[in-house]
Design a protein around this motif. Structure first.
Motif, PDB file in Angstrom:
ATOM      1  N   MET A  67       0.879  -1.252   0.081  1.00 26.30           N
ATOM      2  CA  MET A  67      -0.016   0.068   0.011  1.00 26.30           C
ATOM      3  C   MET A  67       0.899   1.330  -0.186  1.00 26.30           C
ATOM      4  O   MET A  67       1.867   1.445   0.479  1.00 26.30           O
ATOM      5  CB  MET A  67      -0.872   0.079   1.280  1.00 26.30           C
ATOM      6  CG  MET A  67      -1.849   1.113   1.237  1.00 26.30           C
ATOM      7  SD  MET A  67      -2.281   1.882   2.895  1.00 26.30           S
ATOM      8  CE  MET A  67      -0.799   2.507   3.472  1.00 26.30           C
ATOM      9  N   THR A  68       0.447   2.268  -0.877  1.00 30.34           N
ATOM     10  CA  THR A  68       1.226   3.361  -0.769  1.00 30.34           C
ATOM     11  C   THR A  68       0.578   4.404  -0.130  1.00 30.34           C
ATOM     12  O   THR A  68      -0.576   4.742  -0.259  1.00 30.34           O
ATOM     13  CB  THR A  68       1.405   3.847  -2.170  1.00 30.34           C
ATOM     14  OG1 THR A  68       1.909   2.615  -2.992  1.00 30.34           O
ATOM     15  CG2 THR A  68       2.191   5.108  -2.425  1.00 30.34           C
ATOM     16  N   VAL A  69       1.040   4.976   0.652  1.00 28.69           N
ATOM     17  CA  VAL A  69       0.421   6.082   1.552  1.00 28.69           C
ATOM     18  C   VAL A  69       1.176   7.445   1.265  1.00 28.69           C
ATOM     19  O   VAL A  69       2.264   7.487   1.373  1.00 28.69           O
ATOM     20  CB  VAL A  69       0.713   5.997   3.147  1.00 28.69           C
ATOM     21  CG1 VAL A  69      -0.168   7.176   3.995  1.00 28.69           C
ATOM     22  CG2 VAL A  69      -0.168   4.606   3.474  1.00 28.69           C
ATOM     23  N   PRO A  70       0.371   8.426   0.596  1.00 26.12           N
ATOM     24  CA  PRO A  70       1.102   9.655   0.298  1.00 26.12           C
ATOM     25  C   PRO A  70       1.643  10.587   1.378  1.00 26.12           C
ATOM     26  O   PRO A  70       1.195  10.218   2.859  1.00 26.12           O
ATOM     27  CB  PRO A  70      -0.100  10.462  -0.448  1.00 26.12           C
ATOM     28  CG  PRO A  70      -1.436  10.086   0.251  1.00 26.12           C
ATOM     29  CD  PRO A  70      -1.143   8.335   0.640  1.00 26.12           C
ATOM     30  N   GLN A  71       2.644  10.878   1.296  1.00 27.05           N
ATOM     31  CA  GLN A  71       3.479  11.801   2.219  1.00 27.05           C
ATOM     32  C   GLN A  71       2.870  13.152   2.560  1.00 27.05           C
ATOM     33  O   GLN A  71       2.521  13.671   1.362  1.00 27.05           O
ATOM     34  CB  GLN A  71       5.145  11.826   1.923  1.00 27.05           C
ATOM     35  CG  GLN A  71       5.647  10.501   1.728  1.00 27.05           C
ATOM     36  CD  GLN A  71       5.768   9.778   2.998  1.00 27.05           C
ATOM     37  OE1 GLN A  71       5.911  10.174   4.249  1.00 27.05           O
ATOM     38  NE2 GLN A  71       5.088   8.453   2.988  1.00 27.05           N
ATOM     39  N   THR A  72       2.895  13.632   3.691  1.00 23.55           N
ATOM     40  CA  THR A  72       2.369  14.979   3.895  1.00 23.55           C
ATOM     41  C   THR A  72       3.355  15.949   3.389  1.00 23.55           C
ATOM     42  O   THR A  72       4.620  15.855   3.513  1.00 23.55           O
ATOM     43  CB  THR A  72       2.054  15.051   5.333  1.00 23.55           C
ATOM     44  OG1 THR A  72       3.350  14.958   6.190  1.00 23.55           O
ATOM     45  CG2 THR A  72       0.865  14.431   5.814  1.00 23.55           C
ATOM     46  N   PRO A  73       3.045  17.162   3.016  1.00 24.75           N
ATOM     47  CA  PRO A  73       3.856  18.234   2.612  1.00 24.75           C
ATOM     48  C   PRO A  73       4.762  18.756   3.351  1.00 24.75           C
ATOM     49  O   PRO A  73       4.509  18.858   4.606  1.00 24.75           O
ATOM     50  CB  PRO A  73       3.160  19.347   1.893  1.00 24.75           C
ATOM     51  CG  PRO A  73       1.654  19.099   2.575  1.00 24.75           C
ATOM     52  CD  PRO A  73       1.794  17.658   2.954  1.00 24.75           C
ATOM     53  N   LYS A  74       5.879  19.223   3.058  1.00 27.91           N
ATOM     54  CA  LYS A  74       7.058  19.822   3.918  1.00 27.91           C
ATOM     55  C   LYS A  74       6.922  21.193   3.846  1.00 27.91           C
ATOM     56  O   LYS A  74       7.654  21.878   4.206  1.00 27.91           O
ATOM     57  CB  LYS A  74       8.196  19.385   3.332  1.00 27.91           C
ATOM     58  CG  LYS A  74       8.727  17.890   3.788  1.00 27.91           C
ATOM     59  CD  LYS A  74       8.872  17.370   5.166  1.00 27.91           C
ATOM     60  CE  LYS A  74       9.050  16.103   5.429  1.00 27.91           C
ATOM     61  NZ  LYS A  74       9.329  15.900   6.914  1.00 27.91           N
ATOM     62  N   ASP A  75       5.574  21.757   3.410  1.00 29.06           N
ATOM     63  CA  ASP A  75       5.574  23.004   3.310  1.00 29.06           C
ATOM     64  C   ASP A  75       5.128  23.928   4.650  1.00 29.06           C
ATOM     65  O   ASP A  75       4.575  23.317   5.284  1.00 29.06           O
ATOM     66  CB  ASP A  75       4.163  23.586   2.540  1.00 29.06           C
ATOM     67  CG  ASP A  75       3.666  24.805   2.355  1.00 29.06           C
ATOM     68  OD1 ASP A  75       4.439  25.872   2.922  1.00 29.06           O
ATOM     69  OD2 ASP A  75       2.538  24.939   1.848  1.00 29.06           O
ATOM     70  N   PRO A  76       6.338  24.712   5.097  1.00 28.74           N
ATOM     71  CA  PRO A  76       5.780  25.161   6.348  1.00 28.74           C
ATOM     72  C   PRO A  76       4.686  25.762   6.917  1.00 28.74           C
ATOM     73  O   PRO A  76       4.294  25.732   7.823  1.00 28.74           O
ATOM     74  CB  PRO A  76       7.267  26.187   6.397  1.00 28.74           C
ATOM     75  CG  PRO A  76       8.096  25.956   5.535  1.00 28.74           C
ATOM     76  CD  PRO A  76       7.125  25.184   4.429  1.00 28.74           C
ATOM     77  N   GLU A  77       4.106  26.420   5.784  1.00 30.78           N
ATOM     78  CA  GLU A  77       2.452  26.906   6.096  1.00 30.78           C
ATOM     79  C   GLU A  77       1.732  26.003   6.437  1.00 30.78           C
ATOM     80  O   GLU A  77       0.709  26.154   7.266  1.00 30.78           O
ATOM     81  CB  GLU A  77       2.367  27.711   4.788  1.00 30.78           C
ATOM     82  CG  GLU A  77       1.235  28.819   4.898  1.00 30.78           C
ATOM     83  CD  GLU A  77       1.192  29.993   4.201  1.00 30.78           C
ATOM     84  OE1 GLU A  77       0.449  29.728   3.050  1.00 30.78           O
ATOM     85  OE2 GLU A  77       1.622  31.092   4.262  1.00 30.78           O
ATOM     86  N   SER A  78       1.585  24.997   5.507  1.00 31.48           N
ATOM     87  CA  SER A  78       0.640  24.030   5.761  1.00 31.48           C
ATOM     88  C   SER A  78       0.623  23.030   6.884  1.00 31.48           C
ATOM     89  O   SER A  78       0.013  22.429   7.711  1.00 31.48           O
ATOM     90  CB  SER A  78       0.461  23.061   4.630  1.00 31.48           C
ATOM     91  OG  SER A  78       1.477  22.278   4.448  1.00 31.48           O
ATOM     92  N   ALA A  87       5.647  19.019   8.301  1.00 27.04           N
ATOM     93  CA  ALA A  87       4.462  17.922   8.863  1.00 27.04           C
ATOM     94  C   ALA A  87       4.912  16.783   9.196  1.00 27.04           C
ATOM     95  O   ALA A  87       5.767  16.391   8.463  1.00 27.04           O
ATOM     96  CB  ALA A  87       3.379  18.053   7.641  1.00 27.04           C
ATOM     97  N   PRO A  88       4.489  15.883   9.925  1.00 26.31           N
ATOM     98  CA  PRO A  88       4.688  14.716  10.207  1.00 26.31           C
ATOM     99  C   PRO A  88       4.448  13.711   9.093  1.00 26.31           C
ATOM    100  O   PRO A  88       3.332  13.863   8.221  1.00 26.31           O
ATOM    101  CB  PRO A  88       3.832  14.194  11.391  1.00 26.31           C
ATOM    102  CG  PRO A  88       3.240  15.539  12.052  1.00 26.31           C
ATOM    103  CD  PRO A  88       3.376  16.699  10.849  1.00 26.31           C
ATOM    104  N   ARG A  89       5.123  12.548   9.015  1.00 30.30           N
ATOM    105  CA  ARG A  89       5.021  11.725   8.032  1.00 30.30           C
ATOM    106  C   ARG A  89       4.052  10.799   8.168  1.00 30.30           C
ATOM    107  O   ARG A  89       3.802  10.281   9.419  1.00 30.30           O
ATOM    108  CB  ARG A  89       6.352  11.001   7.806  1.00 30.30           C
ATOM    109  CG  ARG A  89       6.423   9.763   6.490  1.00 30.30           C
ATOM    110  CD  ARG A  89       7.866   9.074   6.874  1.00 30.30           C
ATOM    111  NE  ARG A  89       7.966   8.431   7.790  1.00 30.30           N
ATOM    112  CZ  ARG A  89       7.995   7.143   7.757  1.00 30.30           C
ATOM    113  NH1 ARG A  89       7.668   6.366   6.640  1.00 30.30           N
ATOM    114  NH2 ARG A  89       8.192   6.320   8.793  1.00 30.30           N
TER     115      ARG A  89
END
Length: 179
Positions: A1-12, A20-22
């Motif tokens: 299963m592939t789980v999308p990674q959360t963005p590393k955008d500081p604003e989000s 953001a946590p993985r």
């Protein structure tokens, strides 16, 4: 299963430059951290089960690691989880997945972690062939209801006064969305 990674955008992610946590699937080694998270976040705002006690296992024969997505902060470990399962074992119900638990550590709130878990759960449910995603939320949990609505869930039913929590009757709100 592939789980999308959360963005590393500081604003989000919230916070000055903090990523953001993985998001990943839980593993057996997460047991202690998840049990502690469950104890530290327990509240009648969202829980109808009795408060978990110290030493109470998180995983059991009905709650397996593969049922959980976790958000992991590289500095502190697991900071949130979401349980995603088929609501029943019936073949005629196999197109539905249900969220049966979502918890975020106080230190990770306001950073989009719950939203990232909900989106990862929708992706995972689609990968499993689901076309619907459902959940139940207590009527007095306005923050959770607002989050779910913002993520495309609609109220599909209400069981008035379904639970007696702290001397108050609380509605059980059924929400769902198409995938």
């Amino acid at each position: 299963m592939t789980v999308p990674q959360t963005p590393k955008d500081p604003e989000s992610a919230g916070g000055a430059g903090r990523g953001a946590p993985r998001i990943r699937e839980a593993v057996a080694g997460d047991e202690g951290g998840l049990a502690e998270l469950d104890r530290s976040t327990w509240s009648t705002l969202h829980a109808v089960q009795p408060e978990p006690g110290p030493g109470q296992p998180f995983f059991d024969e009905r709650h397996l690691p593969e049922h959980y997505l976790v958000a992991e902060d590289e500095d502190v470990g697991v900071v949130a989880y979401l349980r995603l399962v088929p609501p029943t074992p019936l073949a005629c119900h196999a197109h539905v997945r249900q969220i049966q638990g979502l918890a975020v550590a106080a230190s990770a709130r306001g950073r989009g972690v719950a939203r990232a878990l909900l989106r990862a759960a929708a992706d995972r449910a689609r990968e499993q062939g689901a076309t619907r995603l459902t959940l139940r939320v207590l009527g007095h949990n306005a923050p959770a209801r607002a989050l779910y609505a913002a993520e495309g869930f609609a109220v599909e039913g209400v069981l008035p006064g379904e639970f007696l929590l702290d001397g108050v009757y609380v509605d059980d709100v059924l929400m769902g969305r198409s995938l």
